[in-house]
Design a protein around this motif. Structure first.
Motif, PDB file in Angstrom:
ATOM      1  N   ILE A 261       0.832  -1.207   0.000  1.00  0.00           N
ATOM      2  CA  ILE A 261       0.000   0.000   0.000  1.00  0.00           C
ATOM      3  C   ILE A 261       0.868   1.258   0.000  1.00  0.00           C
ATOM      4  O   ILE A 261       1.741   1.422   0.855  1.00  0.00           O
ATOM      5  N   ASP A 262       0.618   2.125  -0.963  1.00  0.00           N
ATOM      6  CA  ASP A 262       1.274   3.434  -1.023  1.00  0.00           C
ATOM      7  C   ASP A 262       0.195   4.471  -0.707  1.00  0.00           C
ATOM      8  O   ASP A 262      -0.600   4.852  -1.585  1.00  0.00           O
ATOM      9  N   LEU A 263       0.159   4.925   0.559  1.00  0.00           N
ATOM     10  CA  LEU A 263      -0.881   5.850   0.986  1.00  0.00           C
ATOM     11  C   LEU A 263      -0.743   7.205   0.317  1.00  0.00           C
ATOM     12  O   LEU A 263      -1.747   7.871   0.013  1.00  0.00           O
ATOM     13  N   GLU A 264       0.486   7.625   0.062  1.00  0.00           N
ATOM     14  CA  GLU A 264       0.701   8.943  -0.544  1.00  0.00           C
ATOM     15  C   GLU A 264       0.194   8.965  -1.990  1.00  0.00           C
ATOM     16  O   GLU A 264      -0.490   9.910  -2.409  1.00  0.00           O
ATOM     17  N   ALA A 265       0.507   7.920  -2.747  1.00  0.00           N
ATOM     18  CA  ALA A 265       0.051   7.846  -4.137  1.00  0.00           C
ATOM     19  C   ALA A 265      -1.364   7.295  -4.248  1.00  0.00           C
ATOM     20  O   ALA A 265      -1.966   7.334  -5.321  1.00  0.00           O
ATOM     21  N   LYS A 266      -1.892   6.750  -3.135  1.00  0.00           N
ATOM     22  CA  LYS A 266      -3.218   6.132  -3.103  1.00  0.00           C
ATOM     23  C   LYS A 266      -3.311   4.995  -4.126  1.00  0.00           C
ATOM     24  O   LYS A 266      -4.213   4.942  -4.974  1.00  0.00           O
ATOM     25  N   VAL A 267      -2.332   4.074  -4.008  1.00  0.00           N
ATOM     26  CA  VAL A 267      -2.263   2.930  -4.922  1.00  0.00           C
ATOM     27  C   VAL A 267      -1.911   1.670  -4.139  1.00  0.00           C
ATOM     28  O   VAL A 267      -1.048   1.695  -3.259  1.00  0.00           O
ATOM     29  N   PRO A 284      -6.102   1.650  -7.980  1.00  0.00           N
ATOM     30  CA  PRO A 284      -6.254   2.995  -7.426  1.00  0.00           C
ATOM     31  C   PRO A 284      -7.146   2.948  -6.194  1.00  0.00           C
ATOM     32  O   PRO A 284      -8.205   2.320  -6.210  1.00  0.00           O
ATOM     33  N   LEU A 285      -6.727   3.590  -5.118  1.00  0.00           N
ATOM     34  CA  LEU A 285      -7.463   3.536  -3.854  1.00  0.00           C
ATOM     35  C   LEU A 285      -8.336   4.775  -3.681  1.00  0.00           C
ATOM     36  O   LEU A 285      -7.844   5.909  -3.689  1.00  0.00           O
ATOM     37  N   THR A 286      -9.628   4.554  -3.528  1.00  0.00           N
ATOM     38  CA  THR A 286     -10.570   5.642  -3.284  1.00  0.00           C
ATOM     39  C   THR A 286     -10.620   5.943  -1.791  1.00  0.00           C
ATOM     40  O   THR A 286     -10.049   5.209  -0.967  1.00  0.00           O
ATOM     41  N   ALA A 287     -11.347   7.008  -1.442  1.00  0.00           N
ATOM     42  CA  ALA A 287     -11.463   7.396  -0.035  1.00  0.00           C
ATOM     43  C   ALA A 287     -12.083   6.281   0.802  1.00  0.00           C
ATOM     44  O   ALA A 287     -11.662   6.030   1.939  1.00  0.00           O
TER      45      ALA A 287
END
Length: 412
Positions: A261-267, A284-287
């Motif tokens: 998990i890359d929280l900064e890139a939201k990926v 791609p990670l949504t809210a």
């Protein structure tokens, strides 16, 4: 000719040679003499057996696999058995009195441990363990020597009507456990889990397997179902919610680690080693997905304790391979976990104008022929991010009025 105690009288002994034993392939019993036989099964299994009559019945005692027991050693074991017969003792009865016969559960666990190194996919061995524990639970406390046809049928019949493919695989695994027990001399007689000429006459004819079909929930019902999951607040329910939101496969979610998990890139980057197609897949990670991850972290007393986002009951292990299926069963929902990918795909095709290749990329499906794929080396991450945001709004908003705005967003 057999004597009164079952000893072979007036027959040539030591007919077999080490070379013959190594090269024989014809199924059946091949006599060495003195009640000793090399038994070769139709599927190529090879084991030593000692045949004798006792109390008017012919009995068979296994002396081990021909792979592990040499001809010379098999003859020694046969000599010992004949000596016991000469003293008026049944070799099988003596063996049973001297050894502790394991339960079916113990025999099953031992077999899985023995064959585990031969599996390239850890998921397969996990499926063996699960089916022999969960589905064959009623057999596990019974002596492996006492498992009978009625016991096997009691396990298979409830599954046969609704999950015939699962039941068929389970039957084969039970048969393998009982065959192994017989090879170790822990059982005698025919295998009660065998199919041809036995269970095929007692169970309905198997239907043809329809590959690629997974019962899916209508996408309009998904928002309400996700609300049900959130009310449960457990790790398994949360993993299932994350799977629905990301449209990922079961194995991808079960094996997900915090390092991916890359929280900064939201990926979320799933490595090639964990993907069906053997290619890296970025999600791609949504809210809402990020919120699910935060809830997952809060469920772990010590976030640094486990590398897995959705850890199982045993330290350092992910959720069980059947955990998500069992969650659906407890909720009495007649769909499959994999079917949620179809729910997502149906929604994307019927309720949005996102291009087909974007929806297929979200599912990590290959699109088009080799030439077409060569021109699509990018994974359309940002386009997929827009689509997953739309999916998030649909799931959160419950459908309905969302549809028009989703179409507009897709076309814009």
């Amino acid at each position: 000719m057999l004597g009164p105690l079952g000893q072979q009288m007036g027959r040539e002994t030591k007919r077999l040679t080490a070379r013959t034993v190594a090269t024989l392939t014809t199924p059946g019993r091949h006599a060495d003499g003195g009640n000793l036989y090399l038994s070769i099964s139709a599927n190529g299994g090879r084991r030593w057996i000692f045949l004798y009559r006792w109390g008017g019945k012919q009995l068979e005692m296994g002396l081990g696999s021909a792979r592990d027991v040499s001809l010379a050693r098999a003859r020694e074991l046969a000599d010992s058995a004949r000596a016991q017969l000469a003293e008026g003792v049944s070799p099988l009865s003596l063996r049973r009195a001297e050894q502790v016969v394991p339960t079916f559960g113990e025999a099953a666990d031992a077999l899985v441990d023995d064959i585990a190194p031969g599996f390239r996919n850890a998921k397969h061995i996990e499926q063996w363990r699960m089916t022999l524990k969960e589905y064959a639970a009623s057999l596990r406390d019974k002596s492996v020597a006492d498992i009978a046809t009625d016991d096997v049928l009691a396990v298979l019949k409830p599954l046969w009507a609704t999950k015939q493919e699962t039941a068929s695989r389970l039957r084969g695994r039970i048969e393998r456990v009982l065959d192994a027990a017989k090879a170790k001399g822990l059982r005698t007689g025919e295998n009660p889990a065998r199919w041809r000429g036995h269970l095929d006459a007692l169970l309905p004819k198997r239907q043809k397997l329809q590959r690629g079909h997974h019962a899916a929930m209508p996408y309009a019902d998904v928002p309400a179902f996700v609300k049900r999951l959130r009310a449960l607040k457990g790790a398994t329910a949360l993993a299932l919610e994350f799977l629905i939101l990301t449209a990922a496969r079961t194995g991808e979610v079960r094996g997900a680690t915090w390092a991916e998990i890359d929280l900064e890139a939201k990926v979320w980057t799933v490595p090639a080693s964990r993907m069906k197609a053997g290619k890296v897949h970025r999600v791609p990670l949504t809210a809402v997905m990020l919120d699910a991850l935060e809830r997952a972290k809060n469920l772990q007393p010590d976030p640094g304790r486990d590398k897995f986002i959705f850890p199982g009951g045993r330290r350092g292990q992910p959720l069980s391979v059947m955990a998500l299926d069992m969650q659906l069963r407890r909720l009495e929902v007649d769909v499959t976990v994999h079917g949620f990918r179809s729910s997502f795909r149906d929604w994307a095709g019927e309720e949005t104008s996102f291009p087909r290749e974007v929806a297929e990329a979200a599912l990590a499906h290959a699109v088009g022929d080799a030439t077409e794929r060569a021109y699509r080396r990018a994974d359309a991450l940002e386009k997929r991010r827009q689509m997953m945001e739309a999916w998030m709004r649909f799931v959160e908003g419950g459908g309905g009025a969302n549809v028009v705005s989703l179409r507009a967003a897709a076309e814009g």
